[in-house]
Scaffold this motif. Structure first.
Motif, PDB file in Angstrom:
ATOM      1  N   GLN A   1       0.699  -1.177   0.048  1.00 26.19           N
ATOM      2  CA  GLN A   1      -0.069   0.026   0.048  1.00 26.19           C
ATOM      3  C   GLN A   1       0.994   1.180   0.228  1.00 26.19           C
ATOM      4  O   GLN A   1       1.781   1.243   0.734  1.00 26.19           O
ATOM      5  CB  GLN A   1      -0.804   0.077   1.273  1.00 26.19           C
TER       6      GLN A   1
ATOM      7  N   GLY B   1      -1.405   4.835   3.966  1.00 31.56           N
ATOM      8  CA  GLY B   1      -2.663   4.193   4.686  1.00 31.56           C
ATOM      9  C   GLY B   1      -2.205   3.423   5.471  1.00 31.56           C
ATOM     10  O   GLY B   1      -1.115   3.286   6.053  1.00 31.56           O
ATOM     11  N   ARG B   2      -3.362   2.582   6.201  1.00 30.33           N
ATOM     12  CA  ARG B   2      -3.078   1.694   7.508  1.00 30.33           C
ATOM     13  C   ARG B   2      -1.932   0.762   7.454  1.00 30.33           C
ATOM     14  O   ARG B   2      -1.465   0.283   8.174  1.00 30.33           O
ATOM     15  CB  ARG B   2      -4.191   0.942   8.071  1.00 30.33           C
TER      16      ARG B   2
ATOM     17  N   ARG C   1      -2.516   1.929  -4.534  1.00 28.06           N
ATOM     18  CA  ARG C   1      -3.716   1.684  -3.578  1.00 28.06           C
ATOM     19  C   ARG C   1      -4.070   0.415  -3.395  1.00 28.06           C
ATOM     20  O   ARG C   1      -3.993  -0.485  -4.051  1.00 28.06           O
ATOM     21  CB  ARG C   1      -4.853   2.346  -4.347  1.00 28.06           C
ATOM     22  N   ASP C   2      -4.560   0.142  -1.983  1.00 25.40           N
ATOM     23  CA  ASP C   2      -4.824  -1.324  -1.565  1.00 25.40           C
ATOM     24  C   ASP C   2      -5.779  -1.833  -2.462  1.00 25.40           C
ATOM     25  O   ASP C   2      -5.797  -3.072  -2.722  1.00 25.40           O
ATOM     26  CB  ASP C   2      -5.119  -1.150  -0.160  1.00 25.40           C
ATOM     27  N   ASP C   3      -6.820  -1.150  -2.897  1.00 21.87           N
ATOM     28  CA  ASP C   3      -7.692  -1.694  -3.730  1.00 21.87           C
ATOM     29  C   ASP C   3      -7.359  -2.599  -4.957  1.00 21.87           C
ATOM     30  O   ASP C   3      -8.019  -3.346  -5.511  1.00 21.87           O
ATOM     31  CB  ASP C   3      -8.646  -0.546  -4.246  1.00 21.87           C
TER      32      ASP C   3
ATOM     33  N   ASN D   1      -9.734  -8.505   3.394  1.00 20.26           N
ATOM     34  CA  ASN D   1     -11.059  -7.926   3.187  1.00 20.26           C
ATOM     35  C   ASN D   1     -10.940  -7.549   1.616  1.00 20.26           C
ATOM     36  O   ASN D   1     -11.790  -7.687   0.809  1.00 20.26           O
ATOM     37  CB  ASN D   1     -11.399  -6.785   3.851  1.00 20.26           C
TER      38      ASN D   1
ATOM     39  N   LYS E   1      -5.293  -6.146  11.705  1.00 17.60           N
ATOM     40  CA  LYS E   1      -6.522  -6.977  12.098  1.00 17.60           C
ATOM     41  C   LYS E   1      -7.335  -6.077  12.371  1.00 17.60           C
ATOM     42  O   LYS E   1      -7.462  -4.933  12.814  1.00 17.60           O
ATOM     43  CB  LYS E   1      -6.076  -7.737  13.562  1.00 17.60           C
TER      44      LYS E   1
ATOM     45  N   ILE F   1     -15.624  -1.764   8.133  1.00 21.19           N
ATOM     46  CA  ILE F   1     -14.634  -1.985   8.811  1.00 21.19           C
ATOM     47  C   ILE F   1     -14.788  -1.754  10.182  1.00 21.19           C
ATOM     48  O   ILE F   1     -14.853  -0.418  10.333  1.00 21.19           O
ATOM     49  CB  ILE F   1     -13.161  -1.725   8.292  1.00 21.19           C
TER      50      ILE F   1
ATOM     51  N   SER G   1     -12.891  -1.595  14.138  1.00 26.08           N
ATOM     52  CA  SER G   1     -11.881  -2.266  15.128  1.00 26.08           C
ATOM     53  C   SER G   1     -12.247  -2.039  16.191  1.00 26.08           C
ATOM     54  O   SER G   1     -12.452  -2.916  17.044  1.00 26.08           O
ATOM     55  CB  SER G   1     -10.476  -1.628  14.522  1.00 26.08           C
TER      56      SER G   1
HETATM   57  P1  ATP Z   1      -5.916   3.359  -0.168  1.00 18.74           P
HETATM   58  O1  ATP Z   1      -5.839   4.569  -0.550  1.00 18.74           O
HETATM   59  O2  ATP Z   1      -4.832   2.705  -0.160  1.00 18.74           O
HETATM   60  O3  ATP Z   1      -7.246   2.890  -1.218  1.00 18.74           O
HETATM   61  P2  ATP Z   1      -7.807   3.022   2.116  1.00 18.74           P
HETATM   62  O4  ATP Z   1      -8.240   4.246   2.792  1.00 18.74           O
HETATM   63  O5  ATP Z   1      -8.869   2.083   1.081  1.00 18.74           O
HETATM   64  O6  ATP Z   1      -6.341   3.090   1.266  1.00 18.74           O
HETATM   65  P3  ATP Z   1      -6.957   2.070   4.721  1.00 18.74           P
HETATM   66  O7  ATP Z   1      -7.899   2.923   5.437  1.00 18.74           O
HETATM   67  O8  ATP Z   1      -5.650   2.609   4.721  1.00 18.74           O
HETATM   68  O9  ATP Z   1      -7.502   1.928   3.418  1.00 18.74           O
HETATM   69  O10 ATP Z   1      -7.034   0.583   5.206  1.00 18.74           O
HETATM   70  C1  ATP Z   1      -6.218  -0.416   4.560  1.00 18.74           C
HETATM   71  C2  ATP Z   1      -6.533  -1.664   5.278  1.00 18.74           C
HETATM   72  O11 ATP Z   1      -6.246  -1.679   6.674  1.00 18.74           O
HETATM   73  C3  ATP Z   1      -8.010  -2.077   5.181  1.00 18.74           C
HETATM   74  O12 ATP Z   1      -8.340  -2.395   3.724  1.00 18.74           O
HETATM   75  C4  ATP Z   1      -7.864  -3.111   6.115  1.00 18.74           C
HETATM   76  O13 ATP Z   1      -7.325  -4.418   5.706  1.00 18.74           O
HETATM   77  C5  ATP Z   1      -7.156  -2.702   7.091  1.00 18.74           C
HETATM   78  N1  ATP Z   1      -7.746  -1.757   8.145  1.00 18.74           N
HETATM   79  C6  ATP Z   1      -8.607  -0.698   7.976  1.00 18.74           C
HETATM   80  N2  ATP Z   1      -9.130  -0.331   9.020  1.00 18.74           N
HETATM   81  C7  ATP Z   1      -8.610  -0.778  10.003  1.00 18.74           C
HETATM   82  C8  ATP Z   1      -8.492  -0.531  11.456  1.00 18.74           C
HETATM   83  N3  ATP Z   1      -9.193   0.462  12.037  1.00 18.74           N
HETATM   84  N4  ATP Z   1      -7.644  -1.464  12.215  1.00 18.74           N
HETATM   85  C9  ATP Z   1      -6.839  -2.378  11.607  1.00 18.74           C
HETATM   86  N5  ATP Z   1      -6.828  -2.445  10.434  1.00 18.74           N
HETATM   87  C10 ATP Z   1      -7.566  -1.618   9.569  1.00 18.74           C
END
Ligand code: ATP
Ligand code: MG
Length: 283
Positions: free
Chosen positions: A9, A12-13, A51-53, A72, A91, A158, A160
């Motif tokens: 990624q 992001g997370r 991007r993760d998607d 996911n 997680k 999602i 947590s």
């Molecule tokens: P991108 O810009 O890459 O599309 P995004 O905004 O879709 O990023 P993020 O919020 O960065 O995604 O989350 C990336 C992944 O982290 C999620 O798909 C999930 O697997 C995991 N994730 C999301 N929320 C949490 C959370 N609160 N705690 C732990 N892991 C999470």
């Protein structure tokens, strides 16, 4: 031969932990936020920042050979990829949530209602499995606000800690799946020596993360009792101390075992207990 490519990624997370994992594997690379691809200096690998998607499909299509992404996203995109290793970070749970003061009591109460989500595929499968006929409203972000705007009766997203739900007047209603970061590959490269080497390094880092190096001092007369308490250790190292009849016991155990045993070790006469991190565990 071209270097293998691993997609992680971009931001992001999962970004920081993915970068840290690869660095802990001894890979040397610059982590330029602005570049989309970087070459590892000391291992035949290139890192793509995406991007993760997009990661599961890029790996399925072989644009990247490997990827680190949340389960996911793999399930939602239905990408045909191989799971090589669960990574223990990122997680989270995917849950249906409903307004705090709503009448929803059982799953059947979702019949005829509308659920907003960014994960329509996972949600549809869950609804079908439970014979529910519920309207799915796909939106790409800020899902938790949609009940307040009367765009839906519930959400699927999602969760947590649940803090975001609470601050939007929502509560968890049904658990649908749990997720963590996974190392994936395209089909047909398991036998690749570079892939095998990388998996081995990752596994040794993951094992080390849950392992501790423990040193404790004990009187010789209590040594047998201490050794009996230390689980799964072939032979702890016993070193005599300057003080007569005292020894230091050095051993490697899992962090969980350590917390399970600490009080018993103390009761058996262990003193000056020092716990140190372990960097790699090679099996
Ligand atoms: P991108 O810009 O890459 O599309 P995004 O905004 O879709 O990023 P993020 O919020 O960065 O995604 O989350 C990336 C992944 O982290 C999620 O798909 C999930 O697997 C995991 N994730 C999301 N929320 C949490 C959370 N609160 N705690 C732990 N892991 C999470
Ligand atoms: Mg995303």
């Amino acid at each position: 031969m071209n270097n293998l490519k691993i997609a992680i990624q971009k931001s992001g997370r999962l970004n920081e932990k993915s970068v840290q994992l690869l660095k802990n594997c001894g890979l040397a690379f610059e982590n330029y936020k602005s570049s989309l691809i970087t070459t590892v200096a000391n291992f035949p690998l290139e890192i793509l920042f995406l991007r993760d998607d997009d990661i599961p499909e890029y790996v399925q299509d072989g644009i990247a050979d490997l990827g680190i992404v949340g389960e996911n996203i793999i399930v939602e995109t239905e990408a045909n990829v191989r799971y090589l290793q669960r990574l223990g970070f990122g997680k989270c749970g995917l849950k249906i949530a409903v307004p705090t003061h709503s009448e929803f009591k059982e799953l059947a109460d979702l019949n005829g209602k509308a659920i907003a989500t960014s994960y329509p595929t996972i949600l549809k499968k869950f609804l079908d499995e439970n014979n529910l006929s519920t309207d799915i409203r796909t939106i790409s972000g800020s899902v938790e606000i949609s009940p307040a705007l009367e765009l839906s009766d519930a959400i699927f997203d999602i969760v947590s800690t649940g803090g975001t739900l609470r601050s939007n007047g929502l509560k968890p209603f049904a658990d649908v799946m749990t997720s963590e970061a996974i190392l994936i590959s395209k089909n047909g490269i398991d036998g690749n020596p570079v892939v095998r080497e990388l998996i081995q390094r990752i596994q040794s880092v993951l094992r080390a993360a849950e392992t501790k190096y423990v040193v404790l001092n004990v009187e010789r007369s209590n040594l047998d009792e201490i050794i009996a308490l230390l689980p799964g250790v072939k032979s702890p190292t016993i070193v005599p101390l300057a003080e007569e009849n005292w020894v230091a016991v050095h051993t490697v155990i899992s962090e969980q075992d350590f917390w399970d045993k600490i009080n018993k070790l103390k009761a058996a006469g262990a003193q000056g207990i020092v716990v140190m991190p372990v960097e790699k565990v090679i099996m």
